[in-house]
Design a protein around this motif. Structure first.
Motif, PDB file in Angstrom:
ATOM      1  N   VAL A   6     -16.235 -37.371  -4.036  1.00 27.50           N
ATOM      2  CA  VAL A   6     -15.019 -36.928  -3.348  1.00 27.50           C
ATOM      3  C   VAL A   6     -14.174 -36.057  -4.277  1.00 27.50           C
ATOM      4  O   VAL A   6     -13.673 -35.003  -3.868  1.00 27.50           O
ATOM      5  CB  VAL A   6     -14.212 -38.153  -2.847  1.00 27.50           C
ATOM      6  N   ILE A   7     -14.030 -36.463  -5.523  1.00 26.60           N
ATOM      7  CA  ILE A   7     -13.216 -35.700  -6.475  1.00 26.60           C
ATOM      8  C   ILE A   7     -13.812 -34.316  -6.727  1.00 26.60           C
ATOM      9  O   ILE A   7     -13.080 -33.316  -6.778  1.00 26.60           O
ATOM     10  CB  ILE A   7     -13.051 -36.482  -7.793  1.00 26.60           C
ATOM     11  N   VAL A   8     -15.123 -34.234  -6.855  1.00 22.17           N
ATOM     12  CA  VAL A   8     -15.768 -32.936  -7.103  1.00 22.17           C
ATOM     13  C   VAL A   8     -15.557 -31.988  -5.920  1.00 22.17           C
ATOM     14  O   VAL A   8     -15.214 -30.819  -6.100  1.00 22.17           O
ATOM     15  CB  VAL A   8     -17.267 -33.117  -7.408  1.00 22.17           C
ATOM     16  N   ILE A   9     -15.751 -32.493  -4.709  1.00 20.37           N
ATOM     17  CA  ILE A   9     -15.584 -31.639  -3.525  1.00 20.37           C
ATOM     18  C   ILE A   9     -14.128 -31.207  -3.381  1.00 20.37           C
ATOM     19  O   ILE A   9     -13.840 -30.033  -3.104  1.00 20.37           O
ATOM     20  CB  ILE A   9     -16.081 -32.359  -2.257  1.00 20.37           C
ATOM     21  N   LEU A  10     -13.189 -32.118  -3.577  1.00 17.26           N
ATOM     22  CA  LEU A  10     -11.775 -31.754  -3.476  1.00 17.26           C
ATOM     23  C   LEU A  10     -11.363 -30.788  -4.582  1.00 17.26           C
ATOM     24  O   LEU A  10     -10.551 -29.893  -4.350  1.00 17.26           O
ATOM     25  CB  LEU A  10     -10.905 -33.004  -3.505  1.00 17.26           C
ATOM     26  N   ALA A  11     -11.920 -30.947  -5.769  1.00 10.01           N
ATOM     27  CA  ALA A  11     -11.584 -30.052  -6.881  1.00 10.01           C
ATOM     28  C   ALA A  11     -12.007 -28.611  -6.590  1.00 10.01           C
ATOM     29  O   ALA A  11     -11.311 -27.665  -6.965  1.00 10.01           O
ATOM     30  CB  ALA A  11     -12.241 -30.542  -8.167  1.00 10.01           C
ATOM     31  N   PHE A  12     -13.138 -28.458  -5.899  1.00  9.38           N
ATOM     32  CA  PHE A  12     -13.601 -27.120  -5.529  1.00  9.38           C
ATOM     33  C   PHE A  12     -12.539 -26.391  -4.702  1.00  9.38           C
ATOM     34  O   PHE A  12     -12.191 -25.241  -4.968  1.00  9.38           O
ATOM     35  CB  PHE A  12     -14.913 -27.238  -4.745  1.00  9.38           C
ATOM     36  N   PHE A  13     -11.998 -27.089  -3.692  1.00  7.95           N
ATOM     37  CA  PHE A  13     -10.972 -26.477  -2.851  1.00  7.95           C
ATOM     38  C   PHE A  13      -9.640 -26.377  -3.575  1.00  7.95           C
ATOM     39  O   PHE A  13      -8.881 -25.423  -3.370  1.00  7.95           O
ATOM     40  CB  PHE A  13     -10.822 -27.264  -1.552  1.00  7.95           C
ATOM     41  N   LEU A  14      -9.330 -27.321  -4.447  1.00  7.55           N
ATOM     42  CA  LEU A  14      -8.079 -27.307  -5.189  1.00  7.55           C
ATOM     43  C   LEU A  14      -7.978 -26.074  -6.083  1.00  7.55           C
ATOM     44  O   LEU A  14      -6.911 -25.460  -6.185  1.00  7.55           O
ATOM     45  CB  LEU A  14      -7.952 -28.583  -6.026  1.00  7.55           C
TER      46      LEU A  14
END
Length: 80
Positions: free
Chosen positions: A58-66
């Motif tokens: 979840v953190i990796v996917i959200l970091a991409f958009f962040l």
């Protein structure tokens, strides 16, 4: 800047476009490398705890958009 024959003069717009393209390429390459390694890391963390594996994904996917959201905010403030 002195123009040479066959060489276009770099204006601020060309320089800005080049900078944006380089930044996007670096971000995408880093994201591709991280996403390539992500399944192995998730399985490794999942052996320790399923919650760790899920949280990392979840953190990796959200970091991409962040990263793209933060870059857009920076560009908006820069253009004011």
């Amino acid at each position: 800047m002195v123009a040479r024959e066959g060489m276009p003069i770099l204006t601020d717009k060309n320089s800005e476009t080049r900078s944006t393209a380089i930044a996007a390429a670096i971000i995408l390459l880093a994201a591709m490398a991280l996403l390539y390694l992500m399944p192995n890391v998730i399985v490794w963390l999942g052996n320790v705890s399923p919650w760790l594996g899920t949280g990392f994904g979840v953190i990796v996917i959200l970091a991409f958009f962040l990263v793209f959201w933060l870059r857009a905010r920076y560009q908006r403030r820069k253009n004011r």
